[in-house]
Design a protein around this motif. Structure first.
Motif, PDB file in Angstrom:
ATOM      1  N   SER A  41      34.842  35.656  12.803  1.00  0.00           N
ATOM      2  CA  SER A  41      33.647  36.250  13.404  1.00  0.00           C
ATOM      3  C   SER A  41      32.375  35.547  12.932  1.00  0.00           C
ATOM      4  O   SER A  41      31.484  35.264  13.720  1.00  0.00           O
ATOM      5  N   VAL A  42      32.321  35.266  11.638  1.00  0.00           N
ATOM      6  CA  VAL A  42      31.142  34.567  11.129  1.00  0.00           C
ATOM      7  C   VAL A  42      31.114  33.136  11.667  1.00  0.00           C
ATOM      8  O   VAL A  42      30.068  32.630  12.070  1.00  0.00           O
ATOM      9  N   SER A  43      32.280  32.493  11.727  1.00  0.00           N
ATOM     10  CA  SER A  43      32.346  31.128  12.268  1.00  0.00           C
ATOM     11  C   SER A  43      31.796  31.071  13.683  1.00  0.00           C
ATOM     12  O   SER A  43      31.128  30.122  14.071  1.00  0.00           O
ATOM     13  N   ARG A  44      32.103  32.101  14.458  1.00  0.00           N
ATOM     14  CA  ARG A  44      31.671  32.101  15.846  1.00  0.00           C
ATOM     15  C   ARG A  44      30.168  32.109  15.978  1.00  0.00           C
ATOM     16  O   ARG A  44      29.630  31.728  17.025  1.00  0.00           O
ATOM     17  N   THR A  45      29.469  32.558  14.955  1.00  0.00           N
ATOM     18  CA  THR A  45      28.009  32.550  15.056  1.00  0.00           C
ATOM     19  C   THR A  45      27.441  31.198  14.658  1.00  0.00           C
ATOM     20  O   THR A  45      26.253  30.963  14.800  1.00  0.00           O
ATOM     21  N   SER A  49      31.364  27.310  20.647  1.00  0.00           N
ATOM     22  CA  SER A  49      32.705  27.204  21.234  1.00  0.00           C
ATOM     23  C   SER A  49      33.755  27.868  20.352  1.00  0.00           C
ATOM     24  O   SER A  49      33.806  27.631  19.135  1.00  0.00           O
ATOM     25  N   PRO A  50      34.614  28.699  20.947  1.00  0.00           N
ATOM     26  CA  PRO A  50      35.670  29.349  20.171  1.00  0.00           C
ATOM     27  C   PRO A  50      36.578  28.345  19.458  1.00  0.00           C
ATOM     28  O   PRO A  50      37.018  28.578  18.343  1.00  0.00           O
ATOM     29  N   ALA A  51      36.840  27.202  20.122  1.00  0.00           N
ATOM     30  CA  ALA A  51      37.715  26.201  19.500  1.00  0.00           C
ATOM     31  C   ALA A  51      37.060  25.621  18.248  1.00  0.00           C
ATOM     32  O   ALA A  51      37.712  25.435  17.214  1.00  0.00           O
TER      33      ALA A  51
END
Lengths: 217, 285
Positions: A41-45, A49-51
């Protein structure tokens, strides 16, 4: 701090460091099991891109493992796992951003927009919700890092403020103000979009993040 | 997540954020309250679970499989097999530790090895399982790829592997790479021998090396005999081609037409050209 019960900062010592010290690989499996959703979740911010977010989370976890390989048993047992992981994630994201700035951008790649499949609203609602989520993600990504992480931990992951403060290494009051300033900025950006609330208490209004027995296992 | 919130909880959320959100104007007051409730709820909706693939990107898996040298542990990523060691040589912990030292990644057990690995470990010639050689240097990858091209029952000298890997001078370096081959049997380093006819060293011992070669139809004793006689290449005067002695084509030469040579240069001087299959030397023409 009643909602701390059952998961997190204060109740009882974290069993994971002890497990890590005894059996690094099995302990690490437990680290990943407990923290992968939060890290993702933190990475997504950090990246649209989800990948890329998956790449980032995987790289951070591998760095964490490599760091553990060099730690003494004493150091491992004293580890506060969640803040430590998030620090590694932030550093990894920074390194990647720096490396990416040095390289020419790759050609944009096609990526289907996949919405969370765990709830199934109708197509129209889904489209609307998707738009709103994208806007929200973009607004979130534009926040200063510390506010963004504070908002994600508090409201996306539903951590108590005390734990947000622990992760950010600041006082609870400071954490609280990071969260509220982040929210205020999001409201400024989103304006009216942030409000298409209870037409029906449908999928747009999930359980409150702090609700016990909510999304967190 | 899909269960609708109860009325009380929703009210709680509304109150909760209504005071955090300073109501600016009377006009926006009513919608302001709902906007306040909307944002945290929307944020909570962003919590997507980590994709299933994440674990596979982090963890390498391992399982035990039978092989031509007894049971082996095989570590593998989504890209393919990465590390093979005999069960008899290392226990679980020692295997995990050896893997960690070399690859610095966490391991966890799996039910079985990926498709193609088991037949290849048992010695089926056609099985070409995917291998993950990413952890090595470019030279290491090239050396292992070259060794993998040696057909069953045939042998090549270390110098051949170095040359095929693009660095003809790096014979010793190629030998070191093979000596710590992460994937014995899957990368058949037992088919690489010394130029003087001696079988050379093997991860699992020279005896096993000889056994493996014999089982594939090679004849180590005959090779040693030829080498003692100074013969390292065989040529056919019907085709005019010179080969390594174990090359499929060389084994078909009848004794009447067979000629031994100590070097490819000698064979060339006698009018032979190097075989394009076993490539004892790069074709000059």
């Amino acid at each position: 701090m009643t909602h701390d019960a059952g998961w997190g900062a204060t109740p009882g010592p974290d069993p994971v460091p002890g497990l890590l010290a005894r059996d690094l690989d099995r302990g690490f499996a437990e680290v990943v099991r407990r923290h992968r959703d939060l890290l993702y979740s933190v990475s997504r911010t950090f990246t649209p891109s989800p990948a890329d977010a998956e790449d980032l989370a995987a790289e951070a976890l591998l760095r964490a493992y490599r760091a553990l390989c060099g730690y003494s048993a004493q150091r491992i047992e004293a580890l506060a796992v969640r803040p430590w992981l998030l620090t590694i994630l932030r550093n990894t994201a920074r390194n990647r951003a720096r490396d990416a700035a040095r390289r020419p951008a790759p050609p944009p790649r096609f990526e289907p927009v996949v919405d969370d499949p765990s709830h199934e609203p109708g197509p129209a609602e889904q489209a609307e919700r998707g738009d709103l989520q994208r806007t929200l993600r973009a607004a979130l990504a534009a926040l200063p890092e510390v506010q963004r992480i504070a908002v994600v931990l508090r409201h996306v992951q539903g951590l108590p403020t005390s734990e947000v403060a622990h992760v950010l290494g600041c006082k609870e009051g400071t954490a609280k103000s990071h969260v509220s300033r982040g929210l205020a900025r999001l409201r400024d950006v989103l304006g009216d979009q942030a409000e298409p609330v209870p037409r029906a208490p449908g999928p747009l209004v999930p359980a409150h993040p702090n609700a016990p027995g909510g999304r967190h296992r | 997540m899909s269960t609708p919130p109860t009325g009380t909880r929703l009210t709680g959320a509304l109150e909760n954020t209504a005071d955090a959100h300073n109501t600016a104007t009377a006009a926006s007051h009513t919608s302001g309250a709902s906007a306040g409730a909307g944002l945290p709820a929307l944020l909570a909706g962003l919590a997507d679970p980590a994709p299933r693939g994440l674990d596979d990107r982090v963890f390498t898996r391992w399982a035990i499989a039978p092989s031509r040298v007894g049971e082996v542990r095989v570590a593998f990523t989504t890209a393919g097999a990465q590390f093979v060691r005999p069960v008899a040589d290392l226990d679980d912990d020692a295997f995990v530790a050896a893997y960690r030292r070399r690859f610095a990644r966490p391991l966890r057990p799996a039910a079985r090895v990926p498709a193609g690995v088991a037949p290849s470990l048992r010695g089926r010639a056609g099985a070409r399982p995917a291998l993950d050689l990413d952890a090595g240097t470019a030279f290491e990858r090239d050396v292992l790829a070259a060794a993998r091209r040696i057909p069953p029952g045939q042998v090549r000298p270390y110098g051949w592997v170095a040359r095929e890997a693009g660095r003809p001078g790096a014979v010793r370096a190629a030998g070191s790479v093979l000596a710590r081959n992460p994937l014995p049997l899957l990368v058949p380093c037992h088919r690489v021998v010394r130029a003087d006819g001696d079988l050379g060293a093997y991860l699992f011992g020279t005896d096993r090396k000889a056994d493996l070669l014999r089982a594939e139809g090679a004849d180590p004793e005959r090779l040693a005999e030829l080498a003692r006689a100074g013969v390292h290449y065989l040529a056919s005067d019907t085709t005019g081609i010179v080969c390594f002695p174990t090359c499929r084509d060389a084994r078909r030469i009848t004794p009447a037409h067979r000629h031994g040579f100590a070097s490819v240069a000698d064979a060339r001087n006698a009018g032979y050209r190097p075989c394009r299959t076993c490539r004892p030397a790069v074709d000059a023409a």
